[in-house]
Design an enzyme around this catalytic site. Structure first.
Site, PDB file in Angstrom:
ATOM      1  N   LYS A 183      43.985  42.571  47.287  1.00 10.54           N
ATOM      2  CA  LYS A 183      42.897  42.086  47.692  1.00 10.54           C
ATOM      3  C   LYS A 183      42.475  42.835  49.049  1.00 10.54           C
ATOM      4  O   LYS A 183      41.206  43.123  49.467  1.00 10.54           O
ATOM      5  CB  LYS A 183      43.200  40.500  48.228  1.00 10.54           C
ATOM      6  N   ARG A 201      39.830  42.730  33.868  1.00 13.87           N
ATOM      7  CA  ARG A 201      40.251  42.554  32.379  1.00 13.87           C
ATOM      8  C   ARG A 201      39.256  41.499  31.987  1.00 13.87           C
ATOM      9  O   ARG A 201      38.411  41.002  32.573  1.00 13.87           O
ATOM     10  CB  ARG A 201      41.617  41.756  32.679  1.00 13.87           C
ATOM     11  N   HIS A 215      43.188  25.617  42.675  1.00 17.12           N
ATOM     12  CA  HIS A 215      42.729  26.868  42.483  1.00 17.12           C
ATOM     13  C   HIS A 215      42.550  27.686  41.130  1.00 17.12           C
ATOM     14  O   HIS A 215      42.414  29.022  41.003  1.00 17.12           O
ATOM     15  CB  HIS A 215      43.437  27.894  43.501  1.00 17.12           C
ATOM     16  N   GLU A 240      41.483  35.029  56.449  1.00 23.60           N
ATOM     17  CA  GLU A 240      40.117  34.762  56.517  1.00 23.60           C
ATOM     18  C   GLU A 240      39.730  33.526  56.874  1.00 23.60           C
ATOM     19  O   GLU A 240      40.330  32.300  56.723  1.00 23.60           O
ATOM     20  CB  GLU A 240      39.514  35.420  55.288  1.00 23.60           C
TER      21      GLU A 240
END
Length: 495
Positions: free
Chosen positions: A117, A293, A236, A201
């Site tokens: 990330k 993908r 999530h 974040e």
């Protein structure tokens, strides 16, 4: 290079999905299977099937050397990884290419950049793409975390650098929570990914999760195939997806599509990929990550565009140019997908293993079921508990919801608990129907007791049994005998 024979390095519904497109393209196919999958539908469907090890994925579907050895021995000149398992492993992609085979996917380099990330954020930052405020480097210690958190302001989100699927992710609303949540995130990141790196974040409140499908060839041609709405999530993990999003207008769609293409350029991407964004209540969107993908939810994009994404992956891997440009792509109607899991929604969605005593899929115009199971098969404990993906397509969103309700009612499964009742509950919810939902929808609105008025497992089994008897009475004996003959025929070609 022309692809003549594809080894599908996967299992279940996605393996069968890829095999079907390959057969339509006249390409020979090679399946691999573990002990648990020896009687699976995809194994019978493939031209050849090879046993590669025990049921445990680490000794079969994650065993790189064994898969590559089978590909060479049985003269496959390409490998399609599907999704999950080795699909986003740059080492596997590199070994495939070094072995003289075609990897149907992006380059190992692009995969490595987008697989981390922080590396992904760094790559796209030069292209002016908006990022969620926060740290652009791993957190060193607790004091470092406190400083960054105070700078960007609470609430914050701690995330694993190498993470995905919600693992290594913790929300922090108050400074008193940061120590405990940081330790948990680091521990989970280490155990899940072998990398303890985490970063911080800003936590976007009332967010929407919107992703853009892209295709990029080897000739600098890149297009986006519009967005998918993926905000209905549990821990999530996406559970219901649709295309297009009821939240996104034409201007936002164009802006997000342009940004997704820029992300692809940032890592010199080739193949099919998905750029994920988080969108706030004011329609500001921020780059989240790129999945290098095919996505589980790719069928909804196929339904609204008429594009076979697996076919395009294969065409691109052969070095061909895209057959269409951005102006050729249009949105046709509305598509919706629910993931049918062998889980008990009335018991915190715990996995439910066992035998599929009854398994009857819905039929009719605009209904598609991507599955890998048949009646009588067992749901193994070794893999993801997804049984199938139920997809519908209709003229507009309201009609798609009604069609999904009908399809869920016709889907008869007994022997294991499933999430069908939960998906039906979502379809009937006024907030979902309005399109004004966020990623907090399930947490804010769902309680297990809400499903108690629906049929019990025993009642469902009785209904399913009646459906089975009715279906069998409609079939003539010669047809049934011929079907059994076809099921046995595959053994002759099995290795």
């Amino acid at each position: 290079m022309k692809i003549e024979k594809i080894l599908v390095a996967n299992r279940g519904e996605i393996s069968l999905r890829i095999l079907r497109t390959a057969r339509e393209m006249g390409i020979q196919t090679l399946a691999v299977y573990s002990d648990a999958d020896q009687d699976a539908h995809y194994v019978r469907f493939a031209d050849e099937a090879v046993h590669i090890g025990p049921s445990n994925a680490s000794q079969s579907y994650l065993h790189m050397e064994k898969i590559l050895e089978v590909a060479k021995k049985f003269q496959a000149n390409a490998i399609h990884p599907g999704y999950g398992f080795l699909s986003e492993n740059p080492e596997f992609a590199k070994k495939t290419i070094e072995g003289g085979l075609i990897f149907i996917g992006p380059t190992p380099e692009a995969m490595a950049i987008m697989g981390n990330k922080l590396a992904a954020k760094k790559a796209v930052s030069d292209y002016g793409i908006r990022l969620v405020p926060g740290a652009q480097k791993p957190i060193q210690d607790l004091e470092d975390a406190k400083i960054i958190a105070e700078k960007i302001g609470y609430p914050i989100l701690i995330k694993a650098s190498a993470g995905g699927g919600g693992k290594g992710m913790r929300m922090v609303y108050h400074p008193s929570e940061i120590k405990e949540q940081l330790e948990r995130a680091i521990s989970e990141a280490q155990s899940s990914f072998g990398d303890p790196s985490v970063f911080i974040e800003k936590l976007i409140l009332s967010p929407k999760h919107i992703e853009i499908q892209i295709l990029a060839d080897h000739h600098q041609n890149i297009v986006h195939l519009f967005e998918r709405e993926c905000s209905i999530q549990r821990r999530h993990q996406k559970v219901i997806e649709e295309a297009p999003s009821p939240f996104v207008n034409a201007a936002l769609r164009a802006a997000m599509g342009k940004a997704a293409i820029q992300v692809a350029k940032a890592c010199d991407y080739q193949g099919a990929g998905t750029v994920e964004f988080i969108v706030d209540k004011d329609s500001n969107f921020y780059f989240l990550e790129m999945n290098t993908r095919l996505q589980v939810e790719h069928p909804v994009t196929e339904m609204i565009t008429g594009v076979d994404l697996v076919k395009e992956q294969i065409e691109i891997a052969e070095g061909n140019k895209l057959r269409f440009n951005q102006d050729d792509l249009k949105i046709h109607g509305h598509a919706m997908e629910v993931r049918v899991y062998a889980e008990d929604p009335q018991n915190n969605f715990l996995p439910s293993t066992g035998q599929l005593k009854t398994y009857i899929t819905p039929k009719g115009p605009g209904i598609r079921v991507d599955d890998g199971y048949e009646e009588g098969m067992d749901i193994p404990v070794f893999y993801d508990p997804m049984i199938a993906k139920l997809i519908v397509h209709a003229e507009n969103r309201s009609l798609a919801i009604e069609k999904m309700k009908r399809a869920i009612q016709e889907y008869k499964i007994s022997g294991v608990e499933t999430t069908l009742s939960f998906c039906d509950w979502v379809m009937h919810h006024k907030i979902f129907q309005s399109g004004q939902f966020t990623t907090h929808f399930i947490g804010d609105h769902f309680r297990p007791e809400m499903l108690q008025n629906q049929l019990s497992t025993e009642e469902m089994e009785i209904v399913a049994l009646i459906g089975t008897l009715h279906l069998k009475n409609q079939n003539a004996d010669p047809i049934l005998q011929n079907d059994q003959k076809n099921k046995n025929q595959w053994k002759k070609n099995r290795i």
